[in-house]
Every structure is written in C-alpha cells, then in structure tokens.
Design an enzyme around this catalytic site. Structure first.
Site: not given
Length: 254
Positions: A70-71, A197, A28, A23, A68, A26, A40
C-alpha cells in the site's frame, strides 16, 4: 552489543520471533519541523538500536515491516526517497550486521522494487548468509493479501499440473508456501505510534501472536522500550486455544 540484554530479569520469557510495525516516523518529523525523509532516516537509527537490543535479549528473529504494498500509493517523491534510503541503509549497515553476527533476509514482491534496491538486498543477504546470530527479516513491498494471493496462485498451478491433490492442501502445506517458510511464527507483535491494528502484516503467521501497542513514535523507541514490551509479553499466558488448566498441567510435566 554486550550488555544490551542485561537488564532483563532471568525469569523473563524471551520471544523467539518479534514482528515489528515501525510507525510514527512522519509524525516524529512533523513535531520537530523536519521533512518526512528525516523522520525515516531517524527510523533507521531506531531499527539499529532495536536490533542490538533484541539480539542482546536473546531474540532469534525480528521481522520489520519496512514498506507495504500500500505504501506504493504514497507521494512519488516520498517513495523515491524511501527507495534511496533503503539502498543507503543496507550499504551502511553491512559492517554492523557482520560485526554483530546478524543474518539478513527479505520477503515481499520484489518485482516492484527498483533494480538498485534489489541488488543491495541480494548483496546483503548473500554476504550475511553465514551469520548465526539474530535473523533480521525485512518485509519490503509486502502485504499479507499479496502473500496469500501468491500462495493460492502457486498451489492452483500445482493442482492443475497434478503435483498436488486438492485434498492434500492443509495448514502445513500453506505454511510451506509462505514467504516466511522455514521461519517460526512471531511470538510477539509490536506496533509503535499509537495505532491499534496490524495493517495487512503477517496475518496468517500471527494467528496466536501476542500483540503489544505503544504510543511511542518509532524514532523514540529505544532499548528500554523493547525490554518493556518483552517483559509485558513474558507476563501473559499463551494458551493456543487450550484452557489455563491444560497449560498448567503440561508445564508441570516438565
């Protein structure tokens, strides 16, 4: 890759399997006034460094949460750029994987991946199948909820067809139907970027995994950071539901 693990003290217990949430790409990029896609790309470089360091330390498996389910909800332009990056990265890293004896595997809902990504993955998996060093598992279009839903669906079909009785369903049978079947559960989970998390990642497999969180953004995560995480892991007592006294008694037997 020689020397990557030399700084670890001999008494350090090295995790057999590390699960990794990379993680901070972005953020960075934003700090440096760059585009997210550049973050990325820097993340790919960081994964290469982590792979070499992990292999040098004696880690056998490294599972990287690459994309993921969700991505898929991210902006279309970013998703398209990430898919292109996956193809380029796999092609560009093949020589490094072969040179360092690294085997490539992948888990996830591949039906949602573009054809060129699937083809690149299949080629990488096929060409590295004979490698006997560290195994890199890319979690692509993956989430634990997707995985558990898939397991439930397949077991339900087997119950319906009569090949499995409901009473036969136990922890081992569920584990055998996971995407990671045949791979040991993670010993150490590392998440960079400051969030605390696990984000729908390997939830079944990480029942007894040690969790390590760092504020370091993923592109800045280097070999020393990995070694620090391993040393922290080594200092912990893993009890698996037992007492400290039971663990000490068991260890004294050997």
């Amino acid at each position: 890759m020689e020397g990557d693990g030399d700084k670890l003290q001999s008494a350090v217990i090295v995790p057999r399997h590390i699960a990794l949430v990379m993680d901070g790409n972005g953020r960075w990029a934003k700090i440096r006034g760059k585009e997210r896609c550049e973050g990325h790309a820097a993340g790919v470089d960081a994964l290469r460094v982590a792979l070499r360091a992990a292999a040098g330390c004696g880690v056998e498996y490294l599972t990287a949460y690459t994309f993921s389910t969700e991505n898929w909800n991210r902006p279309e332009e970013e998703v398209r750029a990430l898919m292109g990056l996956f193809v380029t990265a796999i092609m560009n890293e093949m020589l490094d994987l072969m040179t360092n004896n690294i085997r490539l595997l992948a888990i996830g809902d591949f039906s949602r991946l573009p054809e060129d990504v699937r083809e690149s993955l299949e080629k990488g998996i096929r060409e590295t199948a004979g490698n006997t060093g560290l195994t890199l598992v890319l979690a692509l279009s993956y989430s634990s909820r997707w995985e558990m839903t898939d397991v439930i669906r397949r077991l339900a079909r087997k119950v319906r067809d009569g090949s499995v009785e409901p009473e036969d369903i136990n922890v081992d049978l569920v584990s055998d139907h996971l995407s990671t079947a045949g791979i040991p559960d993670p010993d150490l989970f590392i998440r960079t970027g400051g969030e605390k998390r696990i984000s729908n990642f390997l939830m079944w497999q990480m029942a007894y995994t040690e969790l390590f969180f760092t504020d370091t953004l993923w592109p800045d995560f280097d070999a020393d950071c990995l070694k620090a995480a391993i040393e922290e892991y080594s200092s912990r007592e893993r009890r698996f539901g037992k007492t400290s006294e039971q663990i000490a008694l068991r260890e004294n037997k050997y």
